[in-house]
Structures are given as structure tokens and as C-alpha cells.
Design a protein around this motif. Structure first.
Motif, short mmCIF file in Angstrom:
data_model
loop_
_atom_site.label_atom_id
_atom_site.label_comp_id
_atom_site.label_asym_id
_atom_site.label_seq_id
_atom_site.Cartn_x
_atom_site.Cartn_y
_atom_site.Cartn_z
N ASN A 1 -109.83 -42.05 27.63
CA ASN A 1 -110.30 -42.08 29.02
C ASN A 1 -111.61 -42.82 29.23
N MET A 2 -112.18 -43.37 28.17
CA MET A 2 -113.44 -44.09 28.28
C MET A 2 -113.30 -45.45 27.57
N PRO A 3 -113.11 -46.52 28.33
CA PRO A 3 -112.95 -47.83 27.70
C PRO A 3 -114.24 -48.29 27.02
N ARG A 4 -114.08 -49.04 25.95
CA ARG A 4 -115.20 -49.69 25.27
C ARG A 4 -116.29 -48.69 24.87
N VAL A 5 -116.02 -47.95 23.81
CA VAL A 5 -116.97 -46.93 23.39
C VAL A 5 -117.14 -46.90 21.87
N PHE A 6 -118.38 -46.81 21.45
CA PHE A 6 -118.75 -46.58 20.06
C PHE A 6 -119.13 -45.10 19.97
N ILE A 7 -118.33 -44.31 19.28
CA ILE A 7 -118.57 -42.87 19.14
C ILE A 7 -119.23 -42.60 17.80
N ALA A 8 -120.40 -42.01 17.83
CA ALA A 8 -121.15 -41.69 16.61
C ALA A 8 -121.18 -40.17 16.44
N ILE A 9 -120.45 -39.67 15.44
CA ILE A 9 -120.47 -38.25 15.13
C ILE A 9 -121.62 -38.00 14.15
N ILE A 10 -122.58 -37.21 14.57
CA ILE A 10 -123.78 -36.95 13.77
C ILE A 10 -123.56 -35.68 12.94
N SER A 11 -123.85 -35.76 11.67
CA SER A 11 -123.75 -34.59 10.80
C SER A 11 -124.57 -33.44 11.35
N ARG B 1 -121.56 -27.51 4.45
CA ARG B 1 -120.99 -28.65 3.74
C ARG B 1 -119.51 -28.83 4.08
N ASP B 2 -118.79 -27.72 4.22
CA ASP B 2 -117.39 -27.81 4.62
C ASP B 2 -117.26 -28.41 6.02
N TYR B 3 -118.13 -27.99 6.92
CA TYR B 3 -118.13 -28.53 8.28
C TYR B 3 -118.44 -30.03 8.25
N GLN B 4 -119.41 -30.41 7.47
CA GLN B 4 -119.77 -31.84 7.38
C GLN B 4 -118.61 -32.67 6.84
N GLN B 5 -117.89 -32.14 5.87
CA GLN B 5 -116.73 -32.85 5.34
C GLN B 5 -115.65 -32.99 6.41
N ALA B 6 -115.49 -31.96 7.22
CA ALA B 6 -114.52 -32.02 8.31
C ALA B 6 -114.88 -33.13 9.30
N GLU B 7 -116.19 -33.29 9.55
CA GLU B 7 -116.65 -34.34 10.46
C GLU B 7 -116.32 -35.73 9.90
N ILE B 8 -116.53 -35.89 8.62
CA ILE B 8 -116.18 -37.16 7.97
C ILE B 8 -114.69 -37.44 8.13
N GLU B 9 -113.88 -36.42 7.93
CA GLU B 9 -112.43 -36.59 7.99
C GLU B 9 -111.97 -37.03 9.38
N VAL B 10 -112.65 -36.56 10.42
CA VAL B 10 -112.30 -37.00 11.77
C VAL B 10 -112.47 -38.51 11.88
N THR B 11 -113.58 -39.02 11.38
CA THR B 11 -113.84 -40.46 11.52
C THR B 11 -112.88 -41.30 10.69
N GLU B 12 -112.23 -40.69 9.70
CA GLU B 12 -111.34 -41.44 8.81
C GLU B 12 -109.87 -41.36 9.20
N LEU B 13 -109.55 -40.67 10.29
CA LEU B 13 -108.17 -40.55 10.73
C LEU B 13 -107.58 -41.93 11.04
N ASP B 14 -106.35 -42.15 10.62
CA ASP B 14 -105.70 -43.45 10.78
C ASP B 14 -105.66 -43.90 12.24
#
Length: 445
Positions: A266-276, A322-335
Motif C-alpha cells: 500500500n506504500m509505493p517506493r519505500v525503503f523499510i529499515a527494521i531496527i534490532s 536474541r531469539d526476537y532479533q533472529q526473527a527480525e533478520i528472518e523477516v528481511t530475508e523472506l523470498d
């Protein structure tokens, strides 16, 4: 929606009464809808109930709550030191602040190509306590000082990502200009909500899109946007120890993903930064005032008193973080978030520098010991960042944006040098352009 489940903390059993009353009101027709109460409101009610009980049990505590144990003189390091040196990044026709024409790919974004900045999350992002002198006033949301989208003063005195972006683009929109809640004009597009949990993100994402569309100075379809997401602190501090399934790392991942999905759709042209998320045990690993010991742990972070054995509770909580942080990483790596030129989802790891030990007896990070020996980066409640802390976080986050994926720094340095875009690496880094070959392709392609 995940937020439809009413939650209870170890110290929040009185929420049962709230739930019962709500059900009764529905049955007698005094509530016109059965829409669930947002989690941030439930969490705030829990905190207020605990505070009231603390004061009832010991009225003298209110003095500590109002006055704290530090004077304004002792808070001389509340604000960051003014940066007197010139901004280190140099620009030329070969290395301009922004592109001559708006880029068609998120992998070719120079800092000055960002025209809109915004954020969703909790009280860390909303700037709670940044300029406060006591626990009582640490509820104030100093959004203008928030390290992500705060826009008060300039980068020299308030070093935030938004103020640094203004060096590259004076027409930047969305930054916060003062104090207020997420609906206020001063909030700009920083719509983070204090007391928010990760299942509140979806609603925040929808509100952000709505608020952005209403700004007539934003070209919603064509302007490039930078949106920050930081969440999880309240989940870990107040609920995870009593509901490990409902507050699992998988739930954290799913709730962040739901918000990201809404934004990219719903938001065109966006750089999403998930912060640990920041390790919430920092609350108790730093020198604590009496206010922090008596009040803040019980109100903000009751899971630190889960067993009554603080060393064990600390390492248990750090492991969850640390588990939560790993989950955040996994979101950014989704295909599904890869290989799209109109958006990217990247992880910013700088806050991992504050991670605590996960085994009893392991030594504390000497950089953290040094940090709290020489100064303070936290507000009087020991939970939130003061303005000095915001300035440090702003620098570290800025550098993460300009560091390749896989090489982003997560080390603690009170005076980190600013990273700069260069002639050969002028873009904000994404997974796709972090590879040298791909970067050159984007640069010259």
C-alpha cells in the motif's frame, strides 16, 4: 488479527476485571462493537494498575517517583555535546547529494533521494523520556528528538537520521517537530505508540499510510520513503515470561511481517529499515537509581522479577531478546521481499551492541561498563534513551544505512565517525547492491 487476544502480565491480573466489565457492557448493549481493545491500551492500563498498587502499598514511593534520585545538575550529560566540526561527507558533480532524476530502483537510492521519513514502533521510537529529569515526567513523548525521525534543531545538536537526511534534502517531509502522541501534528509521520506491542504494528502501518496520504506536500505515488520499524521491548518485558507461546519469536516474526506486507502493498517506493530491538535487560545491567529498582522494573519490566532470582531472569531475558532479533533478520530475508525494485526490507543491527550475557557468570561487555561509568544514555527511568542516547543511536543507525548488508556494524562506540556516500558507493545499501558486482551494475547500469 493477532491483536485481538487480551494479554496479561505476571503483575497484571487486575486486567481480568477490565475484561469482565467489557463483556458485561457488550451483553447489556452499552458497547456498540466487539472490536478488541488495542494492545497498547491494555498494556498502559496494566502499568497504571501496578503503579497505583505500589503507591497504595507504600505512599512514600511517590516522592521517589516525582523527584527521582538525580538533580538537574547531575543530568548535565542529558544532552549530546554539540558537534563543531564540519559535516564530513563531501559532494561534487560526480558525487551529488541526490540523483539528477528520481531513481526507478530502490537499489539506486542516494540519501538525498529520500523525500519522506516515518516510523512505527513503541516508546523507544516515540522518544519517551528523552529530555526528562524524573521518572514522573519520563512518560512524555519527545518525538522531535527521536533518533529515527526527530527533526528538532540540526544534526549538530540533535543527531537523528532525519536531521542528517535534511543535509542532503532540505525538502524532506515527515519528521517530528515536537512533543505529542502519534496523532499529533508535531509527530509528523513518526506514529510509534508508547506501550505498543508487536501485534499493534499492523494498525500503526495502516495509520501511517493514511496520515501520509493526507499530506498534500507528499507525492505519495512517486516520492521515495524511508520507514523505520522497531518493536518488541514491551512484549519481552511485560508478557513473554507468562505467555511464551503467544509471545514467541515466531509470533514476533509474524506480527512484523504483517506490518511489512501492508506497507509494501500500500506504500509505493519505500525503503523499510527494521531496527534490532534493544536488549531489555539493559534496564537492570546499568547502575540503577532507587526509582528504577522500586518502580520501573515492576511497572515496565515485570518479567525481570519472574523468579525473584535476578541473575537468572537477566540471562533468560537476554536469550529471548536474541531469539526476537533472529526473527527480525528472518523477516528481511523472506523470498517475497527480494528482487523488487520498488521496495526493500533491510535489517539494522546496531542495537545488538547492547546485548547482555546469556549465561550466569559471563562478563558484561566492557564497552557498556565504560559507557555507564563515564556518562549516561538512558532517561531517569533507566528504560528509555535520553537525548544523548538518541544522538548516539542516530549516528549508529545512519552508519548502518550506509554499510553493506553482511557488514553492518553492531559495536559500541560513543563517538562513531559518520559514514558517507562515495563516488563509487553512493547508494543506501540493500541486499541486492551490497555485492560489489551488483553495486557497480546499479551505479553504471
Amino acid at each position: 488479527m493477532a491483536g485481538s487476544t487480551i494479554r496479561f502480565s505476571p503483575l497484571g491480573k487486575s486486567n481480568i476485571a477490565v475484561a469482565v466489565v467489557a463483556v458485561l457492557l457488550v451483553l447489556v448493549g452499552k458497547i456498540g462493537t466487539t472490536t478488541a481493545q488495542p494492545s497498547w491500551e491494555i498494556n498502559e492500563q496494566r502499568a497504571n494498575q501496578v503503579l497505583n498498587q505500589i503507591i497504595l502499598d507504600d505512599p512514600t514511593v511517590i516522592k521517589v517517583f516525582i523527584q527521582g534520585s538525580k538533580t538537574s545538575d547531575e543530568y548535565g550529560d542529558l544532552f549530546q555535546d554539540k558537534i563543531k566540526k564540519p559535516f564530513p561527507c563531501r559532494f561534487s558533480h560526480k558525487n551529488p547529494k541526490r540523483s539528477k532524476h528520481p531513481p526507478q530502483s530502490v537499489n539506486r537510492l542516494r540519501p538525498g533521494d529520500i523525500k519522506v521519513v516515518g516510523g512505527i514502533g513503541d516508546s523507544i521510537t516515540s522518544g519517551v523520556g528523552a529530555t526528562c529529569l524524573s521518572v514522573a515526567t519520563a512518560k512524555r513523548e519527545d518525538r522531535g528528538y527521536s533518533f529515527t525521525a526527530g527533526g528538532l534543531e540540526t544534526w549538530r545538536t540533535v543527531t537523528t537520521v532525519a536531521n542528517l537526511l535534511k543535509i542532503f534534502n532540505r525538502k524532506l517531509r515527515g519528521y517530528s517537530t515536537g512533543t505529542g502522541n502519534f496523532k499529533s501534528k508535531q509527530a509528523g509521520l513518526n506514529v510509534a505508540i508508547k506501550f505498543a506491542l508487536d501485534d499493534d504494528l499492523d494498525l500503526q502501518a495502516k495509520f501511517l499510510v493514511s496520515k501520509m496520504k493526507k499530506d498534500r506536500k507528499i507525492n505519495f505515488e512517486n516520492d521515495w520513503k524511508l520507514v523505520f520499524i522497531m518493536i518488541g521491548h514491551n512484549d519481552v518485558c511485560a508478557y513473554q515470561c507468562s505467555d511464551p507461546t503467544g509471545q514467541s519469536r515466531d509470533t514476533h516474526k509474524a506480527n512484523i511481517k504483517a506490518a511489512v506486507d501492508y506497507l509494501v502493498q500500500n506504500m509505493p517506493r519505500v525503503f523499510i529499515a527494521i531496527i534490532s530491538m534493544i536488549d531489555t535487560t539493559l534496564l537492570a545491567r546499568q547502575p540503577n537509581t532507587e526509582a528504577c529498582k522500586i518502580i520501573t522494573r515492576k511497572i515496565v519490566c515485570p518479567c525481570l522479577e519472574k523468579t525473584g532470582n535476578l541473575p537468572q531472569d537477566l540471562v533468560d531475558m537476554s536469550a529471548v531478546v536474541r531469539d526476537y532479533q533472529q526473527a527480525e533478520i528472518e523477516v528481511t530475508e523472506l523470498d517475497e521481499y527480494q528482487n523488487n525494485n520498488t521496495f526493500t526490507v533491510e535489517w539494522m543491527p546496531f542495537a545488538q551492541a547492547f546485548n547482555g550475557p546469556t549465561n550466569i557468570g559471563d562478563p558484561e561487555n566492557p564497552k557498556i561498563v565504560e559507557l555507564f561509568t563515564n556518562s549516561s544514555i538512558t532517561a531517569p527511568d533507566c528504560t528509555h534513551l535520553n537525548q544523548r542516547g538518541m544522538g548516539l543511536a542516530g549516528r549508529l543507525l545512519w552508519n548502518n544505512l550506509l554499510e553493506p548488508v553482511g557488514k553492518k556494524s553492531a559495536s559500541l562506540n560513543m563517538h562513531p565517525k559518520f559514514k558517507c556516500p562515495t563516488i563509487y558507493r553512493p547508494f543506501l545499501f540493500t541486499k541486492k547492491n551490497s555485492n560489489v558486482t551488483n553495486y557497480l551494475t546499479n551505479l553504471f547500469g
